[in-house]
Design a protein around this motif. Structure first.
Motif, PDB file in Angstrom:
ATOM      1  N   MET A 147      27.483  40.871   7.511  1.00  0.00           N
ATOM      2  CA  MET A 147      26.267  40.956   8.322  1.00  0.00           C
ATOM      3  C   MET A 147      26.577  41.072   9.798  1.00  0.00           C
ATOM      4  SD  MET A 147      23.457  38.553   6.554  1.00  0.00           S
ATOM      5  CE  MET A 147      24.505  37.181   6.189  1.00  0.00           C
ATOM      6  N   VAL A 148      27.562  40.307  10.326  1.00  0.00           N
ATOM      7  CA  VAL A 148      27.777  40.301  11.767  1.00  0.00           C
ATOM      8  C   VAL A 148      28.900  41.237  12.208  1.00  0.00           C
ATOM      9  CG1 VAL A 148      27.034  37.906  11.839  1.00  0.00           C
ATOM     10  CG2 VAL A 148      29.464  38.446  11.869  1.00  0.00           C
ATOM     11  N   GLY A 149      29.610  41.866  11.265  1.00  0.00           N
ATOM     12  CA  GLY A 149      30.770  42.670  11.634  1.00  0.00           C
ATOM     13  C   GLY A 149      30.437  43.723  12.665  1.00  0.00           C
ATOM     14  N   PRO A 150      31.173  43.770  13.791  1.00  0.00           N
ATOM     15  CA  PRO A 150      30.738  44.649  14.877  1.00  0.00           C
ATOM     16  C   PRO A 150      30.875  46.136  14.553  1.00  0.00           C
ATOM     17  CG  PRO A 150      32.806  43.579  15.424  1.00  0.00           C
ATOM     18  CD  PRO A 150      32.339  42.947  14.177  1.00  0.00           C
ATOM     19  N   THR A 151      31.842  46.519  13.732  1.00  0.00           N
ATOM     20  CA  THR A 151      32.023  47.937  13.450  1.00  0.00           C
ATOM     21  C   THR A 151      31.850  48.201  11.956  1.00  0.00           C
ATOM     22  OG1 THR A 151      34.377  47.681  13.145  1.00  0.00           O
ATOM     23  CG2 THR A 151      33.638  48.148  15.352  1.00  0.00           C
ATOM     24  N   THR A 152      31.784  49.488  11.616  1.00  0.00           N
ATOM     25  CA  THR A 152      31.627  49.860  10.212  1.00  0.00           C
ATOM     26  C   THR A 152      32.830  49.476   9.352  1.00  0.00           C
ATOM     27  OG1 THR A 152      30.265  51.677  10.964  1.00  0.00           O
ATOM     28  CG2 THR A 152      31.011  51.763   8.707  1.00  0.00           C
ATOM     29  N   PRO A 153      34.092  49.669   9.802  1.00  0.00           N
ATOM     30  CA  PRO A 153      35.220  49.239   8.959  1.00  0.00           C
ATOM     31  C   PRO A 153      35.228  47.746   8.663  1.00  0.00           C
ATOM     32  CG  PRO A 153      35.986  50.787  10.555  1.00  0.00           C
ATOM     33  CD  PRO A 153      34.581  50.498  10.926  1.00  0.00           C
ATOM     34  N   ASP A 154      34.694  46.922   9.565  1.00  0.00           N
ATOM     35  CA  ASP A 154      34.603  45.486   9.264  1.00  0.00           C
ATOM     36  C   ASP A 154      33.740  45.248   8.040  1.00  0.00           C
ATOM     37  OD1 ASP A 154      36.119  44.196  11.264  1.00  0.00           O
ATOM     38  OD2 ASP A 154      34.632  44.861  12.715  1.00  0.00           O
ATOM     39  N   ARG A 155      32.592  45.915   8.001  1.00  0.00           N
ATOM     40  CA  ARG A 155      31.705  45.750   6.852  1.00  0.00           C
ATOM     41  C   ARG A 155      32.349  46.275   5.576  1.00  0.00           C
ATOM     42  NH1 ARG A 155      26.576  45.120   9.705  1.00  0.00           N
ATOM     43  NH2 ARG A 155      27.069  45.555  11.854  1.00  0.00           N
ATOM     44  N   LEU A 156      33.097  47.381   5.706  1.00  0.00           N
ATOM     45  CA  LEU A 156      33.737  47.934   4.511  1.00  0.00           C
ATOM     46  C   LEU A 156      34.835  47.007   3.991  1.00  0.00           C
ATOM     47  CD1 LEU A 156      33.888  51.744   5.118  1.00  0.00           C
ATOM     48  CD2 LEU A 156      32.497  50.451   3.556  1.00  0.00           C
ATOM     49  N   THR A 181      32.609  34.215  -1.183  1.00  0.00           N
ATOM     50  CA  THR A 181      31.620  35.291  -1.133  1.00  0.00           C
ATOM     51  C   THR A 181      30.661  35.107   0.039  1.00  0.00           C
ATOM     52  OG1 THR A 181      31.764  35.339  -3.526  1.00  0.00           O
ATOM     53  CG2 THR A 181      30.003  36.586  -2.527  1.00  0.00           C
ATOM     54  N   LEU A 182      30.292  33.850   0.321  1.00  0.00           N
ATOM     55  CA  LEU A 182      29.389  33.625   1.451  1.00  0.00           C
ATOM     56  C   LEU A 182      30.068  33.970   2.770  1.00  0.00           C
ATOM     57  CD1 LEU A 182      27.504  30.365   0.506  1.00  0.00           C
ATOM     58  CD2 LEU A 182      26.610  32.654   0.709  1.00  0.00           C
ATOM     59  N   LEU A 183      31.363  33.621   2.908  1.00  0.00           N
ATOM     60  CA  LEU A 183      32.070  33.947   4.151  1.00  0.00           C
ATOM     61  C   LEU A 183      32.176  35.456   4.330  1.00  0.00           C
ATOM     62  CD1 LEU A 183      34.962  31.337   4.293  1.00  0.00           C
ATOM     63  CD2 LEU A 183      32.862  31.381   5.574  1.00  0.00           C
ATOM     64  N   SER A 184      32.462  36.189   3.240  1.00  0.00           N
ATOM     65  CA  SER A 184      32.569  37.641   3.410  1.00  0.00           C
ATOM     66  C   SER A 184      31.189  38.273   3.615  1.00  0.00           C
ATOM     67  CB  SER A 184      33.298  38.274   2.237  1.00  0.00           C
ATOM     68  OG  SER A 184      32.780  37.808   1.047  1.00  0.00           O
ATOM     69  N   MET A 185      30.117  37.656   3.087  1.00  0.00           N
ATOM     70  CA  MET A 185      28.777  38.171   3.386  1.00  0.00           C
ATOM     71  C   MET A 185      28.425  37.951   4.851  1.00  0.00           C
ATOM     72  SD  MET A 185      26.462  37.287   0.114  1.00  0.00           S
ATOM     73  CE  MET A 185      25.025  38.191   0.644  1.00  0.00           C
ATOM     74  N   TYR A 186      28.929  36.833   5.425  1.00  0.00           N
ATOM     75  CA  TYR A 186      28.735  36.620   6.859  1.00  0.00           C
ATOM     76  C   TYR A 186      29.414  37.722   7.663  1.00  0.00           C
ATOM     77  CZ  TYR A 186      29.431  34.553  11.450  1.00  0.00           C
ATOM     78  OH  TYR A 186      29.468  34.346  12.801  1.00  0.00           O
ATOM     79  N   ARG A 187      30.671  38.041   7.284  1.00  0.00           N
ATOM     80  CA  ARG A 187      31.373  39.110   7.989  1.00  0.00           C
ATOM     81  C   ARG A 187      30.664  40.440   7.774  1.00  0.00           C
ATOM     82  NH1 ARG A 187      33.330  39.552  12.218  1.00  0.00           N
ATOM     83  NH2 ARG A 187      34.689  37.775  11.903  1.00  0.00           N
ATOM     84  N   GLY A 226      40.384  34.262   6.301  1.00  0.00           N
ATOM     85  CA  GLY A 226      41.040  35.206   7.201  1.00  0.00           C
ATOM     86  C   GLY A 226      40.091  36.281   7.675  1.00  0.00           C
ATOM     87  N   LEU A 227      39.150  36.659   6.811  1.00  0.00           N
ATOM     88  CA  LEU A 227      38.135  37.647   7.201  1.00  0.00           C
ATOM     89  C   LEU A 227      37.278  37.125   8.336  1.00  0.00           C
ATOM     90  CD1 LEU A 227      37.506  40.380   5.961  1.00  0.00           C
ATOM     91  CD2 LEU A 227      35.765  39.294   4.615  1.00  0.00           C
ATOM     92  N   ILE A 228      37.073  35.804   8.385  1.00  0.00           N
ATOM     93  CA  ILE A 228      36.270  35.239   9.456  1.00  0.00           C
ATOM     94  C   ILE A 228      37.091  35.034  10.722  1.00  0.00           C
ATOM     95  CG2 ILE A 228      34.992  33.166  10.144  1.00  0.00           C
ATOM     96  CD1 ILE A 228      33.466  34.883   8.323  1.00  0.00           C
TER      97      ILE A 228
END
Lengths: 84, 133
Positions: free
Chosen positions: A23-32, A15-21, B25-27
């Motif tokens: 927060m920093v995800g460059p585009t909207t689909p990354d966050r989704l 969950t922490l790794l996906s919360m990192y993605r 993989g997401l990272i």
């Protein structure tokens, strides 16, 4: 055998790794994508908590949460395509 | 009964490990299409392991079989709906113009759209390129 702490720790790291993605995800689909993975992981976490607290009603909560998360992701996808 | 609990616990361990791999993989992956590919597949497999394993573990701990049935119902629901939501998301990402990673070599969806737009020209181009290895 191993104990529920190991599983909860693995779920917390995921969950922490996906919360990192998220927060920093460059585009909207990354966050989704990050939100989608977090909802899937949270469904499994709710089922584990249902066993930990010995309450079967949490399984119904997990099922309703899975249904609502599916509808939410579909709605966001329609919104990004411009159809909503 | 106790062997059932041990089997369920092993399944839960495998499932949570696949959760961890999906977040990794997401990272690690370079663009949104690769991220979706790795994350959604392994998260679905991890959910199957966790849910069925929790059901078996509950039965092994002396709880009723309704636990196993309910957990399996949630697992089947996730197995049906998770690929659908991933497909809708990635289609929306492509249509809203997110570019592919510069190392990507195959874009079948663009070929498909071009073939639908102008049948003659795109067909000759696709046979000339020879997309299959």
């Amino acid at each position: 055998m191993i104990g529920i702490g190991v599983y909860l720790a693995l779920i917390a790291i995921a969950t922490l790794l996906s919360m990192y993605r998220f927060m920093v995800g460059p585009t909207t689909p990354d966050r989704l994508v990050a939100v989608d993975i977090m909802t899937t992981i949270t469904t499994g976490l709710m089922v584990l908590f249902a066993l930990y607290y010995r309450r079967m009603i949490f399984l119904d909560v997990a099922l309703v949460y899975a249904i609502l998360a599916f509808g939410g992701v579909i709605a966001f996808a329609r919104y990004m395509e411009g159809g909503l | 009964m106790n062997a059932l609990a041990a089997l369920g616990e092993a399944l839960v361990l495998i499932g949570t490990f696949f959760y961890f791999l999906s977040a990794l993989g997401l990272i690690r992956m370079p663009d949104v299409y690769n991220r979706m590919q790795t994350s959604t597949k392994s998260a679905t497999l991890g959910s199957l392991g966790v849910l069925v394993g929790t059901g078996l573990w509950a039965v092994g701990d002396g709880l009723s079989w309704a636990w196993f049935v309910k957990a399996t119902v949630i697992a089947v629901f996730l197995l049906l709906t998770n690929p659908i939501s991933a497909h809708a998301l990635i289609r929306a990402a492509y249509k809203s113009g997110i570019p592919l990673w510069q190392g990507s070599v195959v874009d079948k969806y663009r070929e498909h759209i071009e073939a639908k737009a102008s049948p003659g020209a795109a067909e000759s181009e696709s046979t000339e390129e020879g997309g299959e290895e």
